[in-house]
Design an enzyme around this catalytic site. Sequence first.
Site, PDB file in Angstrom:
ATOM      1  N   LYS A 174       0.827  -1.206   0.000  1.00  0.00           N
ATOM      2  CA  LYS A 174       0.000   0.000   0.000  1.00  0.00           C
ATOM      3  C   LYS A 174       0.860   1.254   0.000  1.00  0.00           C
ATOM      4  O   LYS A 174       1.924   1.299   0.631  1.00  0.00           O
ATOM      5  CB  LYS A 174      -0.925  -0.016   1.217  1.00  0.00           C
ATOM      6  CG  LYS A 174      -2.007  -1.074   1.102  1.00  0.00           C
ATOM      7  CD  LYS A 174      -3.048  -0.677   0.058  1.00  0.00           C
ATOM      8  CE  LYS A 174      -4.009  -1.807  -0.236  1.00  0.00           C
ATOM      9  NZ  LYS A 174      -5.177  -1.371  -1.023  1.00  0.00           N
ATOM     10  N   ASP A 203      -0.274  -0.192  -4.605  1.00  0.00           N
ATOM     11  CA  ASP A 203      -1.648   0.307  -4.689  1.00  0.00           C
ATOM     12  C   ASP A 203      -1.765   1.596  -3.871  1.00  0.00           C
ATOM     13  O   ASP A 203      -1.585   1.573  -2.656  1.00  0.00           O
ATOM     14  CB  ASP A 203      -2.593  -0.768  -4.140  1.00  0.00           C
ATOM     15  CG  ASP A 203      -4.057  -0.373  -4.221  1.00  0.00           C
ATOM     16  OD1 ASP A 203      -4.352   0.720  -4.730  1.00  0.00           O
ATOM     17  OD2 ASP A 203      -4.899  -1.180  -3.777  1.00  0.00           O
ATOM     18  N   GLU A 229      -1.366   0.569  -8.957  1.00  0.00           N
ATOM     19  CA  GLU A 229      -2.828   0.474  -8.894  1.00  0.00           C
ATOM     20  C   GLU A 229      -3.450   1.760  -8.340  1.00  0.00           C
ATOM     21  O   GLU A 229      -2.973   2.302  -7.342  1.00  0.00           O
ATOM     22  CB  GLU A 229      -3.184  -0.717  -7.997  1.00  0.00           C
ATOM     23  CG  GLU A 229      -4.670  -0.900  -7.738  1.00  0.00           C
ATOM     24  CD  GLU A 229      -4.944  -2.209  -6.988  1.00  0.00           C
ATOM     25  OE1 GLU A 229      -4.149  -3.169  -7.123  1.00  0.00           O
ATOM     26  OE2 GLU A 229      -5.940  -2.275  -6.250  1.00  0.00           O
ATOM     27  N   GLU A 255     -11.454  -0.910  -9.290  1.00  0.00           N
ATOM     28  CA  GLU A 255     -12.280  -1.449  -8.206  1.00  0.00           C
ATOM     29  C   GLU A 255     -13.414  -0.499  -7.825  1.00  0.00           C
ATOM     30  O   GLU A 255     -14.367  -0.922  -7.166  1.00  0.00           O
ATOM     31  CB  GLU A 255     -11.415  -1.774  -6.983  1.00  0.00           C
ATOM     32  CG  GLU A 255     -10.864  -0.564  -6.256  1.00  0.00           C
ATOM     33  CD  GLU A 255      -9.899  -0.936  -5.143  1.00  0.00           C
ATOM     34  OE1 GLU A 255      -8.790  -1.387  -5.462  1.00  0.00           O
ATOM     35  OE2 GLU A 255     -10.249  -0.784  -3.970  1.00  0.00           O
ATOM     36  N   ASP A 278     -14.409  -5.404  -9.218  1.00  0.00           N
ATOM     37  CA  ASP A 278     -14.757  -6.255  -8.080  1.00  0.00           C
ATOM     38  C   ASP A 278     -16.086  -6.920  -8.424  1.00  0.00           C
ATOM     39  O   ASP A 278     -17.086  -6.228  -8.639  1.00  0.00           O
ATOM     40  CB  ASP A 278     -14.868  -5.420  -6.804  1.00  0.00           C
ATOM     41  CG  ASP A 278     -14.994  -6.298  -5.567  1.00  0.00           C
ATOM     42  OD1 ASP A 278     -15.929  -7.136  -5.533  1.00  0.00           O
ATOM     43  OD2 ASP A 278     -14.177  -6.167  -4.645  1.00  0.00           O
ATOM     44  N   HIS A 305     -10.484  -7.363  -8.419  1.00  0.00           N
ATOM     45  CA  HIS A 305     -10.261  -6.895  -7.047  1.00  0.00           C
ATOM     46  C   HIS A 305     -11.051  -7.806  -6.110  1.00  0.00           C
ATOM     47  O   HIS A 305     -12.210  -8.115  -6.374  1.00  0.00           O
ATOM     48  CB  HIS A 305     -10.769  -5.457  -6.922  1.00  0.00           C
ATOM     49  CG  HIS A 305     -10.761  -4.927  -5.516  1.00  0.00           C
ATOM     50  ND1 HIS A 305     -11.895  -4.878  -4.725  1.00  0.00           N
ATOM     51  CD2 HIS A 305      -9.749  -4.443  -4.769  1.00  0.00           C
ATOM     52  CE1 HIS A 305     -11.573  -4.362  -3.553  1.00  0.00           C
ATOM     53  NE2 HIS A 305     -10.288  -4.083  -3.545  1.00  0.00           N
ATOM     54  N   GLU A 342      -6.284 -12.021  -6.129  1.00  0.00           N
ATOM     55  CA  GLU A 342      -5.953 -11.159  -4.983  1.00  0.00           C
ATOM     56  C   GLU A 342      -6.372 -11.882  -3.713  1.00  0.00           C
ATOM     57  O   GLU A 342      -7.549 -12.203  -3.520  1.00  0.00           O
ATOM     58  CB  GLU A 342      -6.673  -9.811  -5.080  1.00  0.00           C
ATOM     59  CG  GLU A 342      -6.423  -8.982  -3.826  1.00  0.00           C
ATOM     60  CD  GLU A 342      -6.822  -7.526  -3.949  1.00  0.00           C
ATOM     61  OE1 GLU A 342      -7.653  -7.194  -4.822  1.00  0.00           O
ATOM     62  OE2 GLU A 342      -6.287  -6.718  -3.163  1.00  0.00           O
TER      63      GLU A 342
END
Length: 396
Positions: A174, A203, A229, A255, A278, A305, A342
């Site tokens: 992240k 991300d 991302e 997502e 997603d 996602h 994921e």
Amino acid sequence: MRISGIETFVAKAPTGANSFWSSQAVFPERVSLLVKITTDDGIVGWGEGGQYGPAEPVASAIVDVLGPRLIGEAADAPVRIWEQNYAFSRDFGRTGTYIEAMSGIDIALWDIWGKSLGRPAYHLMGGAFRDRVMAYGTGCYYPEDFRDTDAMMQALAEEVSAYAAAGVTAIKIKLGLLPVEQDAARVKLIRETVGPRVKLMADANHAYHSATAMRMGRVLEQFGILWFEEPVPPEDHDGYRRLRAALDVPIAGGECEFTRFGFREFIGGGCVDIVQPDVCACGGLSEWQKVVSLATQHGVLAVPHVWGSGVGVAAALQAIAVVPPTPHTALPVDLQNEPMLEFDRTYNPLRDGILERNFELKDGAMAIPDGPGLGISVKEEALMAHVTQKRSVGAG
Ligand SMILES: [Mg+2]
């Protein structure tokens, strides 16, 4: 086979000492909205609607608005039901809550249809391209005490070492809560800890405007990051295109996008190399297939996602099964033309505690369930331990 009852479950699991931050917010709890649909001949299907937003409005959209219209409808016609729901809610619900509600309903109907025929959902979607998929672990969030830099960096090194020791061959980290220089130090530490062979993705959860994202992207290029991302907000298509044209690191996102209509602009507008709908938010398995069609038309790889409960993971595995290698080769390579799963590694008892059999990696890969429907059994008693609101329409 007709729909006789629909139940919604708002499930919440406090994260307690395991709480964590993304660039956008702290996560004091995990939340899932599960949908259970029952047919007049006793078949039960499960779905999940939404990903990390508020669950009660999604439950209301199902129980108060869409659900009453579905009682007595055919339970084995998910695509038609989807189109009917969308036509009904178009004037007020083309993104967000209503599409999340429709996603949960849709996934439950694919589960029912598969169970009624004794075949996995992927079979009804046209057949699987794979029976297993390599997984990447999503982690490396920011701890509660991210202001204690030394403790944060030590915990980060320990976290990625544990993933590598557990056989995870790819990790998503992240970014975006801290200044670029500080996040660059985190990326460097992770790369030095896991070595050159572990795949790394990053991300930002749309933390940057495009100029800052460009600076971060240059850092990611130095450390062999395989995708960047959500570098910019989902509405900033120009920013996405600017980054994609300038950076060597592939750009990923999606997502926060909904339905084929949203993805038409996002994929068709040249925003991403890898698109990440997603399944529990973009419109379910019915809409997933249409987004995958768009992606293959533009040479974009679809990698879903996945951040939900065990039901959401199961739906994503069915979705992954039907993604063709993009483009085809005789020996597909992960993230070059082959999707990955994921596999969220943050604290979530709704992911790890509500199915008869937990999802586990073998040699870094996840088997795609080949049982009827989604191929899972929900332990309703275990789920109920987390449920804060249960509602229903029809005879459940
Ligand atoms: Mg993300």
